[in-house]
Design an enzyme around this catalytic site. Sequence first.
Site, PDB file in Angstrom:
ATOM      1  N   LYS A   1      43.934  37.483  37.374  1.00 35.31           N
ATOM      2  CA  LYS A   1      44.426  36.114  37.542  1.00 35.31           C
ATOM      3  C   LYS A   1      45.260  35.747  36.324  1.00 35.31           C
ATOM      4  CE  LYS A   1      42.854  31.396  38.235  1.00 35.31           C
ATOM      5  NZ  LYS A   1      41.695  30.522  38.449  1.00 35.31           N
TER       6      LYS A   1
ATOM      7  N   LYS B   1      46.479  37.265  41.670  1.00 32.85           N
ATOM      8  CA  LYS B   1      46.895  35.871  41.835  1.00 32.85           C
ATOM      9  C   LYS B   1      47.755  35.434  40.670  1.00 32.85           C
ATOM     10  CE  LYS B   1      44.675  31.429  41.747  1.00 32.85           C
ATOM     11  NZ  LYS B   1      43.466  30.710  41.516  1.00 32.85           N
TER      12      LYS B   1
ATOM     13  N   GLU C   1      41.438  45.108  33.880  1.00 32.95           N
ATOM     14  CA  GLU C   1      40.585  44.056  34.444  1.00 32.95           C
ATOM     15  C   GLU C   1      39.978  44.512  35.779  1.00 32.95           C
ATOM     16  OE1 GLU C   1      39.462  41.215  33.492  1.00 32.95           O
ATOM     17  OE2 GLU C   1      40.753  40.382  31.942  1.00 32.95           O
TER      18      GLU C   1
ATOM     19  N   ARG D   1      44.951  27.494  29.624  1.00 34.95           N
ATOM     20  CA  ARG D   1      43.961  28.515  29.978  1.00 34.95           C
ATOM     21  C   ARG D   1      44.344  29.892  29.424  1.00 34.95           C
ATOM     22  NH1 ARG D   1      41.422  25.035  33.235  1.00 34.95           N
ATOM     23  NH2 ARG D   1      42.204  24.380  35.293  1.00 34.95           N
TER      24      ARG D   1
ATOM     25  N   CYS E   1      37.431  25.996  32.542  1.00 36.35           N
ATOM     26  CA  CYS E   1      36.678  26.777  33.525  1.00 36.35           C
ATOM     27  C   CYS E   1      35.293  27.187  33.030  1.00 36.35           C
ATOM     28  CB  CYS E   1      37.491  27.994  33.942  1.00 36.35           C
ATOM     29  SG  CYS E   1      39.072  27.547  34.688  1.00 36.35           S
TER      30      CYS E   1
ATOM     31  N   TYR F   1      47.923  28.730  52.030  1.00 40.40           N
ATOM     32  CA  TYR F   1      47.900  27.384  52.618  1.00 40.40           C
ATOM     33  C   TYR F   1      48.703  27.362  53.919  1.00 40.40           C
ATOM     34  CZ  TYR F   1      46.083  26.471  48.015  1.00 40.40           C
ATOM     35  OH  TYR F   1      45.315  26.528  46.883  1.00 40.40           O
TER      36      TYR F   1
HETATM   37  C1  PBG Z   1      40.446  27.801  39.216  1.00 38.00           C
HETATM   38  C2  PBG Z   1      41.375  28.044  40.321  1.00 38.00           C
HETATM   39  C3  PBG Z   1      42.721  27.725  40.294  1.00 38.00           C
HETATM   40  C4  PBG Z   1      43.244  28.099  41.522  1.00 38.00           C
HETATM   41  C5  PBG Z   1      42.215  28.632  42.267  1.00 38.00           C
HETATM   42  N1  PBG Z   1      41.054  28.612  41.479  1.00 38.00           N
HETATM   43  C6  PBG Z   1      43.572  27.032  39.348  1.00 38.00           C
HETATM   44  C7  PBG Z   1      43.553  27.211  37.920  1.00 38.00           C
HETATM   45  O1  PBG Z   1      43.270  28.252  37.349  1.00 38.00           O
HETATM   46  O2  PBG Z   1      43.875  26.180  37.323  1.00 38.00           O
HETATM   47  C8  PBG Z   1      44.666  27.909  41.886  1.00 38.00           C
HETATM   48  C9  PBG Z   1      45.035  28.093  43.270  1.00 38.00           C
HETATM   49  C10 PBG Z   1      46.361  27.551  43.619  1.00 38.00           C
HETATM   50  O3  PBG Z   1      47.193  27.215  42.758  1.00 38.00           O
HETATM   51  O4  PBG Z   1      46.597  27.460  44.815  1.00 38.00           O
HETATM   52  N2  PBG Z   1      39.184  27.735  39.460  1.00 38.00           N
END
Ligand code: PBG
Length: 346
Positions: A217, A270, A255, A239, A151, A335
């Site tokens: 996240k 998330k 955070e 990550r 990232c 989704y």
């Molecule tokens: C990374 C990002 C991710 C998702 C949204 N933005 C994936 C990651 O960290 O690999 C995942 C969203 C999903 O799983 O629906 N920029």
Amino acid sequence: MSYSPSKGMTPGPGEELPPLPPDFLIERPRRLRRTPAIRRLVRETNLTRDDLILPLFVVEGSGVRDEVKSMPGVYRESVDRIVETCMQAEQLGIPGVILFGVPKKKDPEGHAAWSPDGIVQRALEKIERSVPNILRIADLCFCEYTDHGHCGVLTPEGDVDNDATLENLELQAVALADAGAQIVAPSGMMDGMVASIRAALDETHHVNTTILSYAVKYSSGFYGPFRDAADSAPAFGDRNTYQMDPANGREALKEAAIDIDQGADMLMVKPALPYLDIVRRVKDKFDVPVCAYQVSGEYAMLKAAAKNGWLDEERVMRESLTCIKRAGADFILTYYAREMAKLLKA
Ligand code: PBG
């Protein structure tokens, strides 16, 4: 005829009411569940179309609409098709979309993320022209744009270089705001990202561009199908040095506090369903809108089980989204946005 309190019979003239046996004198919460109407009346959480944001994947080309294998009903679409999908989403009453770019050309830094003719930039411009009333959110990150799939920019040792990545994030934020993003959503979990982006946006007079920070996240296995869709799996390692440890809760509050302090207008937690305790804690502690992202793996699990006939999809879709809202989400990235919106009345 004998009097039965559970049937609610009234005694005839001259008949005596028999005394209630002691075990009838209990609390009866079921009174409030007896009919659909009373259940509607006392329902605490009502999911509406206003709660839904639809994630979309933009690819090069025209006329492209490829279904993502692990996410039935989710497509990688070229700009022309994305516009059609946005029109449909608007007709369904969905307030906004969040765009992810899947560029053809990748490089170590992810330059396509901030070039003026980047794929998401073009999509934003087209959407603004053709579907001006749908809210345009742009995800800010580099994993879809870098050839190594991390990232941000790498150090020689292969770690993500935080501060070098911030500079590129500023460029990406301004490029996307220039292209018409109304909300930018940094998802890379870099320290200081919100402050950098806010300053860059303000300096370029994008004072009204809103920041929705993926403040909380987690480093989650539930992102698997997304990485297929966005072609963004890390080529090596994981990550774990930037995304959060799923075992940690207090860290989420830290955070969130940092990002609000730096100027985040809204926060995201998330994934959603495995982290409802975190959604609730963040919501209780802070006074900004909080959203949750029902991620690709959460969606894929329900789709797969439904396909096998193991779950009633409509029911678990509605239940999952309602519970995410009940936990404290002001809105939900999902989704399922279109399928759910079709079932919800205006
Ligand atoms: C990374 C990002 C991710 C998702 C949204 N933005 C994936 C990651 O960290 O690999 C995942 C969203 C999903 O799983 O629906 N920029």
